[in-house]
Scaffold this active site. Structure first.
Site, PDB file in Angstrom:
ATOM      1  N   PHE A 149     111.703 129.613 122.366  1.00  0.00           N
ATOM      2  CA  PHE A 149     112.493 130.369 121.384  1.00  0.00           C
ATOM      3  C   PHE A 149     113.340 131.458 122.028  1.00  0.00           C
ATOM      4  CE2 PHE A 149     109.117 133.486 121.867  1.00  0.00           C
ATOM      5  CZ  PHE A 149     109.794 134.690 121.720  1.00  0.00           C
ATOM      6  N   LYS A 173     114.637 118.993 122.312  1.00  0.00           N
ATOM      7  CA  LYS A 173     113.709 119.465 121.271  1.00  0.00           C
ATOM      8  C   LYS A 173     113.638 120.984 121.439  1.00  0.00           C
ATOM      9  CE  LYS A 173     110.164 120.820 120.087  1.00  0.00           C
ATOM     10  NZ  LYS A 173     110.068 122.142 119.424  1.00  0.00           N
ATOM     11  N   GLU A 176     111.417 125.488 117.216  1.00  0.00           N
ATOM     12  CA  GLU A 176     111.573 125.420 115.756  1.00  0.00           C
ATOM     13  C   GLU A 176     111.831 126.803 115.153  1.00  0.00           C
ATOM     14  OE1 GLU A 176     108.990 124.942 117.683  1.00  0.00           O
ATOM     15  OE2 GLU A 176     107.067 124.918 116.623  1.00  0.00           O
ATOM     16  N   ARG A 177     111.675 127.866 115.984  1.00  0.00           N
ATOM     17  CA  ARG A 177     111.875 129.218 115.428  1.00  0.00           C
ATOM     18  C   ARG A 177     113.338 129.615 115.357  1.00  0.00           C
ATOM     19  NH1 ARG A 177     107.559 131.933 119.228  1.00  0.00           N
ATOM     20  NH2 ARG A 177     106.201 130.136 119.203  1.00  0.00           N
ATOM     21  N   SER A 226     105.431 128.420 127.214  1.00  0.00           N
ATOM     22  CA  SER A 226     104.233 129.128 127.680  1.00  0.00           C
ATOM     23  C   SER A 226     103.434 128.236 128.644  1.00  0.00           C
ATOM     24  CB  SER A 226     103.376 129.518 126.473  1.00  0.00           C
ATOM     25  OG  SER A 226     103.030 128.354 125.764  1.00  0.00           O
ATOM     26  N   CYS A 281     111.172 135.737 130.031  1.00  0.00           N
ATOM     27  CA  CYS A 281     110.236 135.293 131.067  1.00  0.00           C
ATOM     28  C   CYS A 281     110.454 136.068 132.355  1.00  0.00           C
ATOM     29  CB  CYS A 281     110.391 133.807 131.325  1.00  0.00           C
ATOM     30  SG  CYS A 281     111.988 133.427 132.045  1.00  0.00           S
TER      31      CYS A 281
HETATM   32  P1  NAD Z   1     105.828 127.819 123.491  1.00  0.00           P
HETATM   33  O1  NAD Z   1     105.076 127.247 124.625  1.00  0.00           O
HETATM   34  O2  NAD Z   1     105.087 128.228 122.273  1.00  0.00           O
HETATM   35  O3  NAD Z   1     106.908 126.729 122.967  1.00  0.00           O
HETATM   36  C1  NAD Z   1     107.798 126.079 123.858  1.00  0.00           C
HETATM   37  C2  NAD Z   1     108.129 124.700 123.289  1.00  0.00           C
HETATM   38  O4  NAD Z   1     106.921 123.932 123.209  1.00  0.00           O
HETATM   39  C3  NAD Z   1     108.713 124.744 121.890  1.00  0.00           C
HETATM   40  O5  NAD Z   1     109.759 123.812 121.802  1.00  0.00           O
HETATM   41  C4  NAD Z   1     107.535 124.385 121.003  1.00  0.00           C
HETATM   42  O6  NAD Z   1     107.914 123.733 119.823  1.00  0.00           O
HETATM   43  C5  NAD Z   1     106.707 123.480 121.876  1.00  0.00           C
HETATM   44  N1  NAD Z   1     105.264 123.567 121.578  1.00  0.00           N
HETATM   45  C6  NAD Z   1     104.582 124.667 121.143  1.00  0.00           C
HETATM   46  N2  NAD Z   1     103.275 124.381 120.982  1.00  0.00           N
HETATM   47  C7  NAD Z   1     103.120 123.078 121.343  1.00  0.00           C
HETATM   48  C8  NAD Z   1     101.976 122.213 121.406  1.00  0.00           C
HETATM   49  N3  NAD Z   1     100.762 122.617 121.076  1.00  0.00           N
HETATM   50  N4  NAD Z   1     102.178 120.956 121.832  1.00  0.00           N
HETATM   51  C9  NAD Z   1     103.405 120.527 122.178  1.00  0.00           C
HETATM   52  N5  NAD Z   1     104.514 121.302 122.124  1.00  0.00           N
HETATM   53  C10 NAD Z   1     104.379 122.571 121.725  1.00  0.00           C
HETATM   54  O7  NAD Z   1     106.733 129.007 124.065  1.00  0.00           O
HETATM   55  P2  NAD Z   1     107.636 130.027 123.253  1.00  0.00           P
HETATM   56  O8  NAD Z   1     106.770 130.988 122.527  1.00  0.00           O
HETATM   57  O9  NAD Z   1     108.681 129.299 122.483  1.00  0.00           O
HETATM   58  O10 NAD Z   1     108.390 130.764 124.462  1.00  0.00           O
HETATM   59  C11 NAD Z   1     107.860 131.864 125.148  1.00  0.00           C
HETATM   60  C12 NAD Z   1     107.195 131.440 126.431  1.00  0.00           C
HETATM   61  O11 NAD Z   1     108.115 130.752 127.268  1.00  0.00           O
HETATM   62  C13 NAD Z   1     106.709 132.622 127.262  1.00  0.00           C
HETATM   63  O12 NAD Z   1     105.459 132.299 127.798  1.00  0.00           O
HETATM   64  C14 NAD Z   1     107.758 132.750 128.354  1.00  0.00           C
HETATM   65  O13 NAD Z   1     107.321 133.371 129.535  1.00  0.00           O
HETATM   66  C15 NAD Z   1     108.092 131.318 128.582  1.00  0.00           C
HETATM   67  N6  NAD Z   1     109.388 131.158 129.233  1.00  0.00           N
HETATM   68  C16 NAD Z   1     109.393 130.768 130.538  1.00  0.00           C
HETATM   69  C17 NAD Z   1     110.594 130.627 131.207  1.00  0.00           C
HETATM   70  C18 NAD Z   1     110.625 130.177 132.642  1.00  0.00           C
HETATM   71  O14 NAD Z   1     111.682 129.783 133.119  1.00  0.00           O
HETATM   72  N7  NAD Z   1     109.519 130.224 133.354  1.00  0.00           N
HETATM   73  C19 NAD Z   1     111.796 130.878 130.542  1.00  0.00           C
HETATM   74  C20 NAD Z   1     111.738 131.279 129.202  1.00  0.00           C
HETATM   75  C21 NAD Z   1     110.522 131.408 128.557  1.00  0.00           C
END
Ligand code: NAD
Length: 498
Positions: A149, A173, A176-177, A226, A281
Site C-alpha cells: 500500500f 495485484k 487493496e487499500r 511485509s 520501507c
Molecule cells: P502486506 O504484506 O500486508 O501486503 C503486500 C501485498 O501482499 C498486498 O498486495 C496484499 O494484498 C498482499 N497480502 C497481504 N496479506 C496476504 C496474505 N496473507 N497472503 C497473500 N497475500 C497477502 O504489506 P503492506 O502493509 O501493504 O506494506 C507495508 C510493508 O511493505 C512493510 O513491511 C514495508 O516495509 C514493506 N515494504 C518493503 C519494501 C522493500 O522494497 N523492501 C518497499 C515498500 C514496502
C-alpha cells in the site's frame, strides 16, 4: 459510492466474485470506494488475456516497445496533479510526497525506454574453427507483480515498466487499500499505445495472490510487502518452479558519529523518520548516536523538533506528514508504544494523544520518540511502520556498526559523519543492502538496483536497474558453425573449442 473493478484485456471490468473491500480516505476516516476482490476465475481470465497478447508484443521490435513507454511518461506528466491527489486521498500521504511517489516510479519507466540497448546480447566471433557464439535475452511470457500500500504508484511502475519493455505481459495485484492509482496507470499505458492484455490489474486479497502463485502460466513473481508474506510467497512460488523476488520489511538504522554536523543530521532524521508518517520501507526507525555526549546533544535537538512536527490532512500543503493508512495501522503503532514503555524504554515524546481538529475520525498519530532503547526490546527488533523513532545509544563505533549488521532486517542504513575513513569502513563492512553516507534514505537512482538483505529481501536479483532486465528475461546462448561442411569425424568425448 465509487466502485473499483479490475483492468483486464485493455479495459476496466466489474468484479464478479461478490466480494469487495472498503477503500478509506485516511484524512477523513470515511469509506470512499469499494474495491472488487478477485476470485481465482478472474485471475485466470487476466492470465488468459495476457497469454494471448504476449507473443505479438514480444515480437514487436524493442524501439517500438520503448516508444509506448515514452508516450506513457508524457501522459503521466499530463495527469500528474490529478494522480497525486488521488494517491494522497487513498494512501494518506501529502500531495508533494505523492508526487515523489509517482516521480520515483516514472524514473524506472524512463530507464525502461532504453530497452533496445538494455536487451542486447553478446557475440564472440571465432570461438573455435568456424564457430561463433552469441547470446540473446528473451522475455519470460506472463509475469506478475504483487505490491504494497505504501507506494501505490512507484512500486507498480518498478515492476511493470521493465517487465513490459522486455516483451512480457504483466498481471499486477496492487494493494487493496489504495487501488485507484494503479488502475489509472493501466489506463494510461493503453492510451500510450500498449496492446490490450499486456498490462492487467487484478484487485484482491489472499485469494487473488494464491491464484497467481498457483497459475502455471505465470512464470515469474515480483513481490513487495511485509516480511511474513514475502517469505510465504517466495517459498510457495519456488515450489511451483517460478522465478521469484520478494522484498520485505525493514528496520533502518542511522549511525550518528561524534563529528557529525548535528543540525544536518537532525533535519535528516526528522524527514526520514517521520515523513509519510514513517510508512516507508526506507524510513529511518533507529538512530544510533555514538558516545554519551553525541547522544545527549542529539536528544536535546530532536525532542523539540518531534514535538513541533506539523501533522495535517493529505491536501494541506504545509503538513509535514498526513494520516496513516487505516485505523488498524494507528492501533498497531500505538500498541508498539505501549510495549516500548513496558519494556523500559524512555518515551521522550508521546504522539498518541494527537487529535486533528475537524477530522476526528481520520487516522492521525503524532510523532513519538523513544530514548534508551536496547537491542533485546521488541520495539527494536520488530518493524513498527509508523511515526516512531527509537534511539539506541552505542558506546563506540564498533558497537554501532554491529547493530544494523546483526539485525534481522537489512534494507537500508545510513551513517552521519565528516570522517571519510569511518564512512568508507562502514560502507564496506555493514551487513545491509543499501547504504547512505550523510544521506538518510539511500534509495538508489533508477539505473542502479534496489534491494535489501537478510529478512528484507528473498531471491537473487534486485529491483530496477540492470537486475530488472535480468529478472524479466531468460538468456539463450547459441553456438554456431559456418561453414557447416567442415568434416572432423564423429567426436565421442565432450566437444572442445580447438
Ligand atoms: P502486506 O504484506 O500486508 O501486503 C503486500 C501485498 O501482499 C498486498 O498486495 C496484499 O494484498 C498482499 N497480502 C497481504 N496479506 C496476504 C496474505 N496473507 N497472503 C497473500 N497475500 C497477502 O504489506 P503492506 O502493509 O501493504 O506494506 C507495508 C510493508 O511493505 C512493510 O513491511 C514495508 O516495509 C514493506 N515494504 C518493503 C519494501 C522493500 O522494497 N523492501 C518497499 C515498500 C514496502
Amino acid at each position: 459510492m465509487r466502485a473499483v473493478g479490475h483492468f483486464i484485456g485493455g479495459k476496466e471490468v466489474k468484479g464478479t466474485s461478490g466480494r469487495t473491500a472498503d477503500v478509506f480516505e485516511p484524512m477523513t476516516g470515511d469509506v470512499q470506494a469499494k474495491v472488487a476482490l478477485a476470485s481465482k476465475a478472474e485471475v485466470r481470465a487476466a492470465v488468459e488475456n495476457a497469454r494471448a497478447a504476449q507473443p505479438e508484443w514480444a515480437a514487436t521490435n524493442p524501439q517500438r516497445r520503448a516508444r509506448v513507454m515514452m508516450k506513457f511518461l508524457e501522459l503521466v506528466q499530463r495527469d500528474y496533479d490529478k494522480l497525486a491527489e488521488l494517491l494522497a486521498r487513498e494512501h494518506g500521504k501529502t500531495v508533494p510526497d505523492a508526487k515523489g511517489d509517482i516521480q520515483r516510479g516514472l524514473e524506472v519507466a524512463e530507464f525502461a525506454c532504453g530497452i533496445p540497448h538494455l536487451m542486447k546480447g553478446e557475440y564472440t566471433e571465432g570461438a573455435g574453427p568456424g564457430i561463433d557464439i552469441y547470446s540473446m535475452r528473451q522475455p519470460l511470457g506472463v509475469v506478475a507483480g504483487i505490491t504494497p500500500f505504501n507506494f501505490p504508484a512507484m512500486i507498480p511502475m518498478w515492476k511493470f515498466a521493465p517487465a513490459i519493455a522486455c516483451g512480457n505481459a504483466f498481471i499486477l495485484k496492487p494493494s487493496e487499500r489504495d487501488p485507484g492509482v494503479p488502475m489509472k496507470l493501466a489506463e494510461l499505458m493503453m492510451e500510450a499505445g500498449l496492446p490490450a492484455g499486456i498490462l492487467n490489474v487484478v484487485n484482491g486479497d489472499k485469494e487473488a495472490v494464491d491464484a497467481i502463485l498457483d497459475d502455471p502460466d505465470i512464470k515469474a513473481i515480483g513481490f513487495v510487502g511485509s516480511t511474513p508474506i514475502a517469505q510465504y510467497i517466495y517459498e510457495r512460488a519456488a515450489q511451483t518452479g517460478k522465478r521469484c523476488q520478494c522484498f520485505g520489511g525493514a528496520k533502518n538504522h542511522a549511525i550518528v558519529m561524534p563529528d557529525a554536523d548535528m543540525d544536518q543530521t537532525v533535519d535528516a532524521l526528522i524527514g526520514a523518520g517521520y515523513g509519510s508518517a514513517g510508512e516507508r520501507c526506507m524510513a529511518v526507525s533507529v538512530a544510533v548516536p555514538v558516545g554519551k555526549s553525541t547522544a545527549d546533544r542529539l536528544m536535546e535537538k530532536l525532542i523539540p523538533r518531534v514535538e513541533s512536527l506539523k501533522i495535517g490532512t493529505s491536501i494541506d500543503p504545509a503538513a509535514d506528514y498526513g494520516p496513516l493508512v487505516t485505523r488498524e495501522a494507528v492501533e498497531k503503532v500505538k500498541s508498539y508504544i505501549d510495549i516500548g514503555i513496558k519494556e523500559g524504554a524512555t518515551l521522550a515524546v508521546d504522539g498518541r494523544g494527537f487529535k486533528m481538529q475537524g477530522y476526528e475520525k481520520g487516522f492521525y498519530l503524532g510523532g513519538s520518540l523513544f530514548d534508551n532503547v536496547t537491542k533485546d526490546m521488541r520495539i527494536y527488533k520488530e518493524e513498527i511502520f509508523g511515526p516512531v523513532l527509537s534511539v539506541v545509544r552505542a558506546h563506540d563505533y564498533q558497537e554501532a556498526l554491529a547493530l544494523p549488521s546483526e539485525h534481522d532486517y537489512g534494507n537500508g542504513v545510513a551513517i552521519f559523519t565528516r570522517d571519510g575513513d569511518a564512512a568508507r569502513d562502514f560502507a564496506a563492512k555493514v551487513n545491509v543492502g543499501m547504504v547512505g553516507i550523510n544521506v538518510p534514505i539511500p534509495v538508489p537512482i533508477a539505473y542502479y538496483t534496489f534491494g535489501g538483505w537478510k529478512k528484507s529481501g528473498f531471491g537473487d536479483l534486485n529491483q530496477h536497474g540492470p537486475d530488472s532486465i535480468r529478472f524479466y528475461t531468460k538468456t539463450k546462448t547459441v553456438t554456431s558453425r559456418w561453414p557447416s561442411g567442415v568434416k572432423e569425424g564423429a567426436e565421442f568425448s565432450i566437444p572442445l573449442m580447438k
